[in-house]
Design a protein around this motif. Sequence first.
Motif, PDB file in Angstrom:
ATOM      1  N   THR A   1      76.883 -19.517  78.397  1.00  0.00           N
ATOM      2  CA  THR A   1      75.838 -20.524  78.195  1.00  0.00           C
ATOM      3  C   THR A   1      74.596 -20.028  78.943  1.00  0.00           C
TER       4      THR A   1
ATOM      5  N   CYS B   1      73.949 -29.158  64.549  1.00  0.00           N
ATOM      6  CA  CYS B   1      74.313 -28.817  65.928  1.00  0.00           C
ATOM      7  C   CYS B   1      75.836 -28.790  66.070  1.00  0.00           C
ATOM      8  N   LYS B   2      76.490 -29.793  65.513  1.00  0.00           N
ATOM      9  CA  LYS B   2      77.953 -29.881  65.605  1.00  0.00           C
ATOM     10  C   LYS B   2      78.596 -28.660  64.948  1.00  0.00           C
TER      11      LYS B   2
ATOM     12  N   ILE C   1      78.208 -25.824  67.323  1.00  0.00           N
ATOM     13  CA  ILE C   1      79.053 -26.009  68.513  1.00  0.00           C
ATOM     14  C   ILE C   1      80.513 -25.704  68.152  1.00  0.00           C
TER      15      ILE C   1
ATOM     16  N   ALA D   1      77.967 -31.795  72.696  1.00  0.00           N
ATOM     17  CA  ALA D   1      77.867 -30.412  73.200  1.00  0.00           C
ATOM     18  C   ALA D   1      78.546 -30.276  74.564  1.00  0.00           C
TER      19      ALA D   1
ATOM     20  N   HIS E   1      82.083 -29.998  74.754  1.00  0.00           N
ATOM     21  CA  HIS E   1      82.615 -28.720  74.258  1.00  0.00           C
ATOM     22  C   HIS E   1      82.081 -27.518  75.052  1.00  0.00           C
TER      23      HIS E   1
ATOM     24  N   VAL F   1      79.049 -26.680  75.774  1.00  0.00           N
ATOM     25  CA  VAL F   1      77.837 -26.076  75.194  1.00  0.00           C
ATOM     26  C   VAL F   1      76.604 -26.780  75.771  1.00  0.00           C
TER      27      VAL F   1
END
Length: 322
Positions: free
Chosen positions: A5, A91-92, A95, A125, A128, A130
């Motif tokens: 990240t 986004c999902k 991710i 996020a 997960h 992220v």
Amino acid sequence: MPLVTTTEMFKKAYDGGYAIGAFNVNNMEIVQGITEAAREVNAPLILQVSKGARAYANHTYLVKLVEAAVIECPNIPIALHLDHGPDFETCKSCIDGGFTSVMIDASSKPFEENIEITKKVVEYAHDHGVVVEAELGTLAGIEDDVKVAAHAASYTRPEEVEEFVAKTGCDSLAIAIGTSHGAYKFTADQCTRNEKGILVPPPLRFDVLEEVSKRLPGFPIVLHGSSSVPQNYVKMINENGGKMPDAVGIPEEQLRKAASMSVCKINIDSDLRLAMTGTIRQFFNEHPDKFDPREYLKPARANIKELVKHKIIDVLGCDNKA
Ligand SMILES: O=C(CO)COP(=O)(O)O
Ligand SMILES: O=C[C@H](O)COP(=O)(O)O
Ligand SMILES: [Zn+2]
Ligand SMILES: [Zn+2]
């Protein structure tokens, strides 16, 4: 090392007074040019993928290309980031599909709606592992095929940033201080001309950046639309059949200053496009008989690499910070 990240890289960049380059990737040669440069100068790196890139190259191909780069560059931290995520679903999907960072860009929505959408993405996020970049303010220029005219752009309002970050929990914030997307960042009447006749754009609003930083101490700020539009490549394009009159970007001196402040991520895409296109146009002009794509993609990739090295060493200051 596996994909990372941006948390650790931003902390070091903030404390060290430099910025990480976030370069857009659309195909193998671009991924290779960027990552070979970062590997050679030992720099942390963000590879970012736009909605348009996913539509062009396919999510899986891009993720696998980046994973290949991670194998080839085991000693530098690389983050894979969604650029300008337009909605929660996109986004999902990123991710769930291996990205380590996403941007939710709801900056065109009203403030409260931007908070609501961003918060939803942040919750998913963070669950997960992220991180999330959000945006306040509107940049001019071309973004996902939508052109925002200079008069419709608006600077970030510093008085909104604390509430926005507190309510959304976002990990970094893109702000509008006068940068703009694409190769035509300013109209001629917004600029002056130097002695060579080259357009000189108005300076960035460092006062807005300073005010934002004061209100968000230690918080990483992101600059979009930060290509410098190198005039050598504009010239190369124009001398080889192209037509890009008055293409103008952000002077590197100003990006250097931003990098020394709270700006931890600087987005560059158009400069890569110019390097690639200029190189290929020149090759075609000089070798009208050639038709093997490897012959023209090779110098294009080499020039992307040189450009990225220059950005890392001379503009961002993140060389040897891996
Ligand atoms: O902001 C960008 C990608 O999100 C790229 O900006 P440029 O068009 O200035 O390269
Ligand atoms: O912000 C825009 C980036 O340069 C990505 O551009 P794109 O949407 O054409 O891939
Ligand atoms: Zn935006
Ligand atoms: Zn952008």
